[in-house]
Design a protein around this motif. Structure first.
Motif, short mmCIF file in Angstrom:
data_model
loop_
_atom_site.label_atom_id
_atom_site.label_comp_id
_atom_site.label_asym_id
_atom_site.label_seq_id
_atom_site.Cartn_x
_atom_site.Cartn_y
_atom_site.Cartn_z
N ARG A 1 0.81 -1.21 0.00
CA ARG A 1 0.00 0.00 0.00
C ARG A 1 0.85 1.28 0.00
O ARG A 1 0.30 2.36 0.14
CB ARG A 1 -0.94 0.01 1.21
CG ARG A 1 -2.02 -1.06 1.16
CD ARG A 1 -2.95 -0.85 -0.04
NE ARG A 1 -4.03 -1.79 -0.10
CZ ARG A 1 -5.25 -1.58 0.40
NH1 ARG A 1 -5.49 -0.46 1.02
NH2 ARG A 1 -6.19 -2.48 0.29
N HIS B 1 -7.57 1.23 -4.98
CA HIS B 1 -7.46 1.01 -3.55
C HIS B 1 -6.63 2.12 -2.92
O HIS B 1 -5.85 2.79 -3.58
CB HIS B 1 -6.86 -0.37 -3.25
CG HIS B 1 -5.48 -0.55 -3.82
ND1 HIS B 1 -5.26 -1.18 -5.01
CD2 HIS B 1 -4.27 -0.17 -3.35
CE1 HIS B 1 -3.96 -1.18 -5.26
NE2 HIS B 1 -3.34 -0.58 -4.27
N ALA B 2 -6.80 2.27 -1.60
CA ALA B 2 -6.10 3.33 -0.88
C ALA B 2 -4.61 3.04 -0.84
O ALA B 2 -4.18 1.89 -0.77
CB ALA B 2 -6.65 3.43 0.54
N VAL B 3 -3.81 4.11 -0.89
CA VAL B 3 -2.36 3.95 -0.76
C VAL B 3 -1.84 4.95 0.26
O VAL B 3 -2.47 5.97 0.54
CB VAL B 3 -1.63 4.16 -2.11
CG1 VAL B 3 -2.04 3.12 -3.12
CG2 VAL B 3 -1.85 5.56 -2.64
N LEU B 4 -0.65 4.62 0.80
CA LEU B 4 -0.01 5.52 1.74
C LEU B 4 0.77 6.58 0.99
O LEU B 4 1.34 6.32 -0.08
CB LEU B 4 0.95 4.74 2.65
CG LEU B 4 0.31 3.95 3.78
CD1 LEU B 4 1.32 2.96 4.35
CD2 LEU B 4 -0.17 4.90 4.86
N ILE C 1 -4.87 5.81 -7.03
CA ILE C 1 -5.85 5.63 -5.96
C ILE C 1 -7.23 5.36 -6.53
O ILE C 1 -8.23 5.53 -5.85
CB ILE C 1 -5.88 6.87 -5.04
CG1 ILE C 1 -6.17 8.15 -5.83
CG2 ILE C 1 -4.60 6.99 -4.27
CD1 ILE C 1 -6.42 9.35 -4.93
#
Lengths: 595, 140
Positions: B89, B100-103, B97
């Motif tokens: 992530r 899916h969510a990423v850091l 994005i």
């Protein structure tokens, strides 16, 4: 809609996630948001400084009419903009976490085209640390990010234009046609990297958040008159429960003025002991068992730090340090100073011991046990009341004039010792000093009956030896100081109606309080009057007053602390827990009386 | 030269590293997330020891130099190249994005996590290296 950049206080709706609260104006601008928690420094504070405070505007680029509501039984706000070219609906919420990788806090704004085509614009100016911290705006992986020290926000957008970053702001324009949907999310990080949420995940969290609020509201136990107002009040109250500790903030804002342009501007982002009995009572009446238990144990934990003395207020994390200082903000419509922290923390207010014992009594009566350690501490507090009740104090209204012998403070000391005696007899707290508690309770009653009664007014008075009146004397009825149908309390109710009430509006007191200027009508006092009338058998009068008071809520059912009787304008911090608590308890009292 | 000295230094150094980074976070200097660093800090002491052994020298000064090099490596290659490989992530210039969510990616010298981050990180790593080098020398 706005005057000099300021929207009316009753033009705001509140959204939140149990950790922080944002205020959304009717024109779609979010003008108040503290991050990461509601007692943290503000990031958006346009409500306190229209030029430099920071805001998140989202509105059509052409003239519009607005309608809005909360989605039924939720804290999810729906604002509908109707323009000449079409209709757009904005759904705003602070989402609740779903256990997956997601932002620490997340503000979601869904924009749907309902008809025609509407040109829209959005513009966010984050001002970290209430504008005191240097803010950098840039991009990470193409996502606009604003950061200052260990705090940051990312603004993710889908079908909401091509954002540009300049002059400390992030903004874009876009057109929305019927059937199209855009999404804006503000992802928040504090002392950690940001999480950039995916569109589907944010949209799903928004749906789940609405479902979660609906699920919570459906569990509330109240079927009496004014159910919508009671459930809305419960939802507003739930926004003010700080989930990590269970504390209940008096309001999510600071320094919204009690007088426009005046200096009566206070920080309410703390938990007041004064509100504790009302809070627990409302939680228990509405079937909020978890919240009641969480709040009681937070209260016992926080007060342990200062035992056996109580502080007037505690921080939401249970801390005791709340020094007052001012911020270099313009203030709501020029109402300065803007304060953070609260100087009342160091005052002596004797009434809070009555609230503590009333809270403990309610908790014990609900079938939840008081453990031995807490029982021991309560007994110590009762011993302390025996020592300190003869002192002058600042009273429930936290006056900044010289302390005096406030009648309501003495009444609540009696409530404290009477409660201690009953708890001891029920085996909930040690009974070693019961005889002393009874003796001192009798002495307090003698003091109140001889020094705090006016034959001329046929009423208890504001403080010993005065001829002034105080609406907080109604709490003598609510907390069982005497027989609610007896001459003295019914006389006091009549005097408050006669001298402090004007229609549904009730002023707090006559006389001075050490602060220049004046304030408006104090809404909790109006609800206390309604409850007092119901408890003293005057149900018709109580219902009539409640009908008027319920109509005073704004378009989304919220109340501030005060109201200007002449203009109907909301004053003071908003939304106000004490007002909503008083509404719930008054409605239940009326319902009990057959209304 | 004793591996136990290096491990003891690694243990104490990790305490100092994590405490100082956490304190820096509280002081609003950085948004570094500690769990990313704990594992590397513990195992790094053994690598330090291996290099000390190869050179036949140790000491706090040499350890400090190693710590600075370690900090530079962490702020450049480790978090920007190696971390995205093992952390599904972690955002990169190629991530999206949409699905899916990423850091938030840390960026060069982790500057994305705050302008003071390189200084905080290098100082904490230098202290870590000095402790590993010093303890290794003490145990010799």
């Amino acid at each position: 809609m706005r005057a000099d950049g300021y929207a009316p206080i009753d033009g705001y709706a509140a959204i939140g996630d149990g950790r922080t609260v944002a205020l959304v104006a009717r024109d779609g601008s979010i003008d108040w948001l503290c991050l990461p928690d509601l007692d943290s420094p503000s990031v958006l504070a346009g409500i306190l400084d229209a030029e430099r405070g920071g805001r998140f505007a989202l509105e059509p680029e052409e003239g519009y009419d607005v309608q809005r509501r909360y989605l039924p039984e939720t804290n999810v706000l729906e604002t509908t903009f109707s323009t000449a070219g079409g209709v757009v609906r904005v759904t705003d919420a602070m989402t609740l976490p779903d256990g997956r990788l997601g932002p620490l806090r997340e503000l979601v704004r869904k924009i749907e085209g309902l008809s025609g085509t509407v040109p829209m614009r959005w513009h966010i100016e984050p001002r970290f640390g209430a504008g005191a911290w240097s803010t950098q705006v840039g991009r990470r992986s193409g996502v606009p990010v604003a950061s200052a020290g260990s705090d940051a926000i990312a603004v993710c957008s889908w079908q909401a234009g091509d954002p540009t970053c300049s002059d400390g702001a992030i903004e874009a324009r876009f057109e929305l046609a019927a059937g199209a949907e855009a999404l804006l999310t503000v992802s928040v990080a504090h002392q950690e990297p940001l999480v950039f949420p995916a569109r589907d995940e944010s949209a799903a969290r928004l749906r789940r958040t609405a479902d979660a609020w609906r699920g919570w509201a459906s569990g509330r136990r109240y079927e009496g008159r004014w159910r919508d107002a009671v459930v809305r009040s419960a939802l507003a109250l739930r926004l003010l429960v700080y989930a990590p500790s269970g504390a209940v903030a008096a309001a999510p804002t600071t320094s919204l003025p009690e007088e426009i342009g005046g200096e009566r501007n206070w920080d309410y982002r703390f938990c007041w002991i004064r509100d504790s009995a009302f809070t627990l009572d409302a939680f228990l009446k509405l079937g909020c068992g978890n919240e009641a238990t969480g709040f009681f144990w937070w209260l016992m934990h926080a007060s342990q730090l200062t035992r056996p003395r109580l502080q007037v207020l505690y921080r939401l994390d249970g801390g005791t340090h709340a020094p007052e200082r001012t911020l270099p903000l313009a203030g709501y419509r020029g109402s300065r100073p803007v304060r953070v922290g609260n100087g009342a923390v160091d005052q002596l207010q004797l009434d809070i011991y009555g609230h503590l014992f009333e809270t403990a009594t309610l908790f014990a009566r609900s079938g939840r046990g008081i453990d031995a350690d807490v029982g021991h501490r309560l007994a110590e507090a009762a011993d302390l009341v025996c020592e300190i009740w003869p002192n002058a104090d600042s009273g429930i209204w936290e006056v900044r004039s010289e302390p005096v012998h406030f009648t309501q403070s003495k009444m609540m000391c009696w409530v404290a010792l009477d409660g201690a005696v009953h708890l001891a007899r029920a085996g909930q707290i040690p009974a070693k000093n019961v005889r002393r508690w009874q003796t001192e309770a009798e002495a307090i009653r003698r003091f109140v009956e001889t020094r705090c009664w006016s034959d001329a007014k046929r009423s208890y008075v504001r403080f010993a030896g005065s001829e002034e009146l105080d609406a907080s004397l109604l709490l003598g009825v609510l907390f069982g100081y005497g027989d609610a149908t007896g001459d003295r309390l019914t006389g006091t109710i009549a005097a408050v109606r006669r001298e402090l009430a004007h229609g549904p509006f009730v002023r707090r007191y006559s006389g001075e309080d050490g602060v220049t200027g004046s304030d408006g009508a104090f809404l909790p006092c109006s609800f206390w009057l309604a409850e007092s009338l119901a408890r003293s058998g005057r149900t018709d009068d109580a219902v009539h007053l409640m009908e008027q008071l319920v109509d005073l809520a704004n378009d989304v059912g919220l109340y501030a602390e005060e109201i200007d009787p002449d203009t109907g304008e909301f004053l003071g911090n908003y939304p106000q827990a004490l007002t909503h608590l008083a509404l719930i308890n008054a409605a239940v009292a009326c319902a009990k009386d057959g209304a | 030269m004793s591996v136990w000295g290096a491990l003891a230094g690694g243990f104490v150094g990790t305490l100092v590293l994590t405490t100082s980074l956490r304190a820096a976070s509280e002081l609003r200097l950085t948004r570094i997330d500690l769990p990313f660093l704990l594992g590397t800090a513990v195992t790094a002491a053994l690598i330090y020891f291996a290099v000390f052994s190869a050179l036949g020298r140790d000491g706090w000064l040499l350890g400090t130099l190693f710590g600075l090099a370690h900090g530079l490596f962490t702020g450049t290659a480790l978090v920007n190249i190696l971390l995205p490989v093992v952390h599904p992530r972690m955002g990169t210039p190629l991530s999206s994005i949409d699905s899916h969510a990423v850091l938030e990616p840390p960026g060069f010298l982790m500057l994305n996590y705050g302008r003071s981050t390189p200084f905080v990180s290098l100082a904490a790593h230098a202290a870590y290296g000095a402790l590993v080098g010093g303890f290794t020398a003490l145990a010799s």
